[in-house]
Design a protein around this motif. Structure first.
Motif, PDB file in Angstrom:
ATOM      1  N   ARG A  12       0.829  -1.193   0.000  1.00 21.35           N
ATOM      2  CA  ARG A  12       0.000   0.000   0.000  1.00 21.35           C
ATOM      3  C   ARG A  12       0.871   1.254   0.000  1.00 21.35           C
ATOM      4  N   GLY A  13       0.486   2.224  -0.832  1.00 19.05           N
ATOM      5  CA  GLY A  13       1.153   3.502  -0.820  1.00 19.05           C
ATOM      6  C   GLY A  13       2.334   3.626  -1.757  1.00 19.05           C
ATOM      7  N   ILE A  14       2.752   2.573  -2.392  1.00 16.27           N
ATOM      8  CA  ILE A  14       3.892   2.671  -3.305  1.00 16.27           C
ATOM      9  C   ILE A  14       3.518   2.117  -4.676  1.00 16.27           C
ATOM     10  N   SER A  15       2.338   2.428  -5.128  1.00 16.27           N
ATOM     11  CA  SER A  15       1.877   1.914  -6.412  1.00 16.27           C
ATOM     12  C   SER A  15       2.700   2.474  -7.565  1.00 16.27           C
ATOM     13  N   CYS A  16       3.387   3.609  -7.362  1.00 16.73           N
ATOM     14  CA  CYS A  16       4.168   4.185  -8.446  1.00 16.73           C
ATOM     15  C   CYS A  16       5.429   3.382  -8.718  1.00 16.73           C
ATOM     16  N   LEU A  17       5.855   2.545  -7.760  1.00 22.82           N
ATOM     17  CA  LEU A  17       7.037   1.722  -7.963  1.00 22.82           C
ATOM     18  C   LEU A  17       6.745   0.486  -8.789  1.00 22.82           C
ATOM     19  N   CYS A  18       5.477   0.073  -8.802  1.00 21.90           N
ATOM     20  CA  CYS A  18       5.114  -1.137  -9.513  1.00 21.90           C
ATOM     21  C   CYS A  18       4.871  -0.817 -10.984  1.00 21.90           C
ATOM     22  N   ALA A  19       5.006  -1.818 -11.831  1.00 19.26           N
ATOM     23  CA  ALA A  19       4.732  -1.650 -13.259  1.00 19.26           C
ATOM     24  C   ALA A  19       3.234  -1.496 -13.458  1.00 19.26           C
ATOM     25  N   PRO A  20       2.820  -0.700 -14.452  1.00 15.63           N
ATOM     26  CA  PRO A  20       1.383  -0.538 -14.680  1.00 15.63           C
ATOM     27  C   PRO A  20       0.744  -1.860 -15.100  1.00 15.63           C
ATOM     28  N   VAL A  21      -0.437  -2.082 -14.576  1.00 15.63           N
ATOM     29  CA  VAL A  21      -1.167  -3.310 -14.859  1.00 15.63           C
ATOM     30  C   VAL A  21      -2.060  -3.063 -16.068  1.00 15.63           C
ATOM     31  N   SER A  22      -1.967  -3.922 -17.063  1.00 12.51           N
ATOM     32  CA  SER A  22      -2.839  -3.797 -18.231  1.00 12.51           C
ATOM     33  C   SER A  22      -3.996  -4.759 -18.078  1.00 12.51           C
ATOM     34  N   ARG A  23      -5.172  -4.263 -18.379  1.00  7.44           N
ATOM     35  CA  ARG A  23      -6.367  -5.089 -18.273  1.00  7.44           C
ATOM     36  C   ARG A  23      -6.764  -5.551 -19.655  1.00  7.44           C
ATOM     37  N   SER A  24      -7.134  -6.791 -19.786  1.00  5.28           N
ATOM     38  CA  SER A  24      -7.529  -7.326 -21.078  1.00  5.28           C
ATOM     39  C   SER A  24      -9.044  -7.424 -21.203  1.00  5.28           C
ATOM     40  N   TYR A  25      -9.775  -6.911 -20.253  1.00  6.27           N
ATOM     41  CA  TYR A  25     -11.222  -6.953 -20.305  1.00  6.27           C
ATOM     42  C   TYR A  25     -11.778  -5.570 -19.989  1.00  6.27           C
ATOM     43  N   HIS A  26     -13.033  -5.366 -20.331  1.00  7.21           N
ATOM     44  CA  HIS A  26     -13.701  -4.101 -20.083  1.00  7.21           C
ATOM     45  C   HIS A  26     -15.023  -4.388 -19.393  1.00  7.21           C
ATOM     46  N   SER A  27     -15.511  -3.426 -18.667  1.00  6.28           N
ATOM     47  CA  SER A  27     -16.845  -3.542 -18.120  1.00  6.28           C
ATOM     48  C   SER A  27     -17.839  -3.309 -19.255  1.00  6.28           C
ATOM     49  N   ARG A  28     -19.094  -3.584 -19.005  1.00 12.39           N
ATOM     50  CA  ARG A  28     -20.105  -3.389 -20.053  1.00 12.39           C
ATOM     51  C   ARG A  28     -20.183  -1.934 -20.483  1.00 12.39           C
ATOM     52  N   ARG A  29     -20.120  -1.048 -19.508  1.00 11.24           N
ATOM     53  CA  ARG A  29     -20.193   0.372 -19.830  1.00 11.24           C
ATOM     54  C   ARG A  29     -19.010   0.792 -20.697  1.00 11.24           C
ATOM     55  N   GLN A  30     -17.820   0.315 -20.353  1.00 11.50           N
ATOM     56  CA  GLN A  30     -16.654   0.660 -21.156  1.00 11.50           C
ATOM     57  C   GLN A  30     -16.750   0.067 -22.551  1.00 11.50           C
ATOM     58  N   ALA A  31     -17.259  -1.158 -22.640  1.00 14.46           N
ATOM     59  CA  ALA A  31     -17.393  -1.789 -23.953  1.00 14.46           C
ATOM     60  C   ALA A  31     -18.370  -1.017 -24.830  1.00 14.46           C
ATOM     61  N   ARG A  32     -19.468  -0.527 -24.237  1.00 18.18           N
ATOM     62  CA  ARG A  32     -20.432   0.262 -25.018  1.00 18.18           C
ATOM     63  C   ARG A  32     -19.823   1.583 -25.461  1.00 18.18           C
ATOM     64  N   ARG A  33     -19.047   2.197 -24.583  1.00 17.71           N
ATOM     65  CA  ARG A  33     -18.417   3.454 -24.960  1.00 17.71           C
ATOM     66  C   ARG A  33     -17.383   3.252 -26.058  1.00 17.71           C
ATOM     67  N   ILE A  34     -16.658   2.139 -25.995  1.00 19.87           N
ATOM     68  CA  ILE A  34     -15.667   1.852 -27.026  1.00 19.87           C
ATOM     69  C   ILE A  34     -16.355   1.580 -28.363  1.00 19.87           C
ATOM     70  N   ALA A  35     -17.420   0.773 -28.322  1.00 24.04           N
ATOM     71  CA  ALA A  35     -18.148   0.461 -29.553  1.00 24.04           C
ATOM     72  C   ALA A  35     -18.885   1.682 -30.074  1.00 24.04           C
ATOM     73  N   PHE A  36     -19.340   2.566 -29.161  1.00 26.10           N
ATOM     74  CA  PHE A  36     -20.027   3.814 -29.483  1.00 26.10           C
ATOM     75  C   PHE A  36     -21.161   3.580 -30.462  1.00 26.10           C
ATOM     76  N   VAL A  37     -22.132   2.794 -30.028  1.00 24.48           N
ATOM     77  CA  VAL A  37     -23.279   2.460 -30.853  1.00 24.48           C
ATOM     78  C   VAL A  37     -24.441   3.339 -30.434  1.00 24.48           C
ATOM     79  N   GLY A  38     -25.143   3.899 -31.387  1.00 25.58           N
ATOM     80  CA  GLY A  38     -26.320   4.687 -31.078  1.00 25.58           C
ATOM     81  C   GLY A  38     -26.522   5.813 -32.056  1.00 25.58           C
ATOM     82  N   LYS A  39     -27.460   6.699 -31.721  1.00 27.48           N
ATOM     83  CA  LYS A  39     -27.809   7.808 -32.604  1.00 27.48           C
ATOM     84  C   LYS A  39     -26.657   8.783 -32.765  1.00 27.48           C
TER      85      LYS A  39
END
Length: 163
Positions: A12-39
């Motif tokens: 705790r408190g030293i997250s800047c020392l660790c390498a950034p974590v990459s996520r290979s999944y998205h939440s539903r909201r993020q997936a919709r924003r990425i797809a950007f479907v709509g009017k």
């Protein structure tokens, strides 16, 4: 410098020392924003639906009546004589307003415009209303329902017809 014990868990408190974590999944909201479907996406891509392009045939009954005055809430005085049309829309009893309402369904996510107190040739009014709004109109017992918020457009058209 601070000495850290090495263990498998995050510190705790030293997250800047660790390498950034990459996520290979998205939440539903993020997936919709990425797809950007709509009017909005269609509008940005240039695929805009216009009612004029969908229904090129003109209105049979054009709005020609001009009221004497209009209040800020949209109320206009009723005309002296009713228009000579195959359908008739009766105004409300107390305020003499046009019976055009908006109805919110499904937790306020679906808007429906409702036209009540319709007499005469309802099929003709249904066809004309579909041309005015640009969407199909459903006929229910005692009313006509239009998908979407078209209250102002319907009121202006009815006032222009002389109701």
């Amino acid at each position: 410098m601070m000495l850290l014990k090495s263990f498998a868990g995050p510190v705790r408190g030293i997250s800047c020392l660790c390498a950034p974590v990459s996520r290979s999944y998205h939440s539903r909201r993020q997936a919709r924003r990425i797809a950007f479907v709509g009017k909005k996406a269609d509008a940005m891509r240039g695929n805009v639906f216009t009612p004029e392009a969908a229904s090129p045939e003109p209105l049979v009954f054009q709005a020609t009546h001009v009221p004497a005055f209009t209040l800020p809430n949209g109320w206009t005085p009723p005309p002296e004589s009713p228009p000579d049309l195959p359908f008739f829309i009766q105004r409300t009893g107390t305020g003499k307003c046009l019976p055009v309402y908006s109805s919110y369904k499904n937790a306020n996510t679906r808007v429906i415009t409702v036209l009540r107190q319709v007499d005469g040739d309802v099929k003709m009014l249904q066809q004309e209303l579909a041309k005015v709004c640009g969407v199909p109109v459903a006929q229910k017992p005692g009313r006509l329902e239009v998908k979407g918020h078209h209250v102002n457009a319907v009121r202006e058209w009815l006032v222009g017809l002389g109701f």
